[in-house]
Design an enzyme around this catalytic site. Sequence first.
Site, PDB file in Angstrom:
ATOM      1  N   CYS A 325       0.830  -1.204   0.000  1.00 29.53           N
ATOM      2  CA  CYS A 325       0.000   0.000   0.000  1.00 29.53           C
ATOM      3  C   CYS A 325       0.869   1.260   0.000  1.00 29.53           C
ATOM      4  CB  CYS A 325      -0.981  -0.036   1.166  1.00 29.53           C
ATOM      5  SG  CYS A 325      -2.373   1.091   0.951  1.00 29.53           S
ATOM      6  N   HIS A 423      -3.604  -5.410   0.918  1.00 28.73           N
ATOM      7  CA  HIS A 423      -3.489  -5.715   2.345  1.00 28.73           C
ATOM      8  C   HIS A 423      -3.949  -7.155   2.582  1.00 28.73           C
ATOM      9  CE1 HIS A 423      -2.400  -1.863   4.044  1.00 28.73           C
ATOM     10  NE2 HIS A 423      -3.340  -1.267   3.336  1.00 28.73           N
TER      11      HIS A 423
END
Length: 487
Positions: A325, A423
């Site tokens: 991310c 994630h």
Amino acid sequence: MSLMILGTSSHVGKSVTVAAICRIMIRQGISVAPFKSQNMSLNSYVTRDGAEIGIAQAMQAFAARVLPSALMNPVLLKPKGDSTSQVVLLGHPYKDVQIRDYYQETDHLLEIAVDAYHQLVEEYGAVIVEGAGGAAEVNLYDRDIANIRLAEHLRLPIVLVADIERGGVFAQVYGTIALLPEQIRPLVKGIIINKFRGDPTLFESGVKTLEDLTGVPVLGVIPYTRLDLPSEDSLSLQDKERQTGLVRIAVIRLPQIANFTDFELLERHAAVDYLLPGESLDGYDCIIIPGTKNTVNDLLALQASGTAAAIRDARGQGVPVIGICGGYQMLGKTVIDDGSEARKGTYEGLGLLDLVTTFEGYDKTTVQVQRTAAPVPPILDAMGTVSGYEIHMGTTVLKSGRTAFAGEGAVSDDGLVFGTYLHGLFMVPAAAEALLSYLYSQRGLTFTGIEEQNEDPYDLLADHFEAHLQMERLLTLCSDHTPETPV
């Protein structure tokens, strides 16, 4: 049939207590859901319908065997630094606010939270409500929508959780109850003493003392235990000691680190250390740059501390570097911010992948995804199809090179540097095993595989609490509850 769990402070075990009660109730055939009106956390979860909530409420929903919902955490605060937080309202970005300005909106937010609670009651029947931090923050009573003001509206029986491991448990419990507003104090119907080291029967005199002091029964003394459940906030990182092991992984503990629960499966099979910017990366077999709530500020922190240069040096020595991310965004050549992320400007990234990230506007991606890893050795080619979720602002464009996953991410030609918005990647056993197998092989070792959990950790948690908690008495509190007129 509902209950409110408050704490004497942060990190006393409110979240796991709610999870345990939810699992115990559903095992007894009682439909139940968790609820936390306001959560402040950088560890979040994306629901099936694309809503973002605190990871603790998702964990509690799994314990209750229900799907996580935005109703379970209607207000999520995600700190960005400089006393600013992003407010996520009913699962979606609302605005960035200074804390002082946020307090001007608590009446409106409380209405939304109370409505969400009643929707959960209508759908599930029983709701276990979790407070936030310590219940007796007297300076916040007029604007505390997670504890006192919520308690005033819901008028639920309250069980107070205290952490005896910290010491001072008598002052914690007695002081908290004594400081509660007069109209709230009678709602406290029980006390749970958590994290007791040793034989709980040794605290029998302490139980009597607490009951004599407060007039409130102690419903249980819960021994300390370690279970593989997600951590809620960065306080838990402070409890993590430096590890020793055959393979060492460095996770950069960014100032605004987010979703560090991504690496809890790796922690079971390698020495995973969370290193502050500026700490030495020497001797580590792999470096991971995790997610962050503020890519620009944390990138600047890496550069100012010398960690950015150290990561590039490690890459030159053949150490794998992985970005998740915000960490993925940092791996690129450039980050462009129109001011929506931190401060307007163009910033130099680590330059390990040929990509550019742009922050423009307030759009946010929150989605559950399933992707197939690129057939690039020596790590990605062993992953196969993986699942996880995206939570990010900004868009990333790959200028040259290959994507790490079908249509997303990026990977270097030699496969040792890759980044993704995904994630939960390393909570997928195949992905964790792919990374660990490579790292072990570089040490001349053979990784024997991810250990399967034979028992559901939520059942283990429920068993542990049931053995030490007067559950029938607690359920009676829930059953006896009839809503009172809000004050």
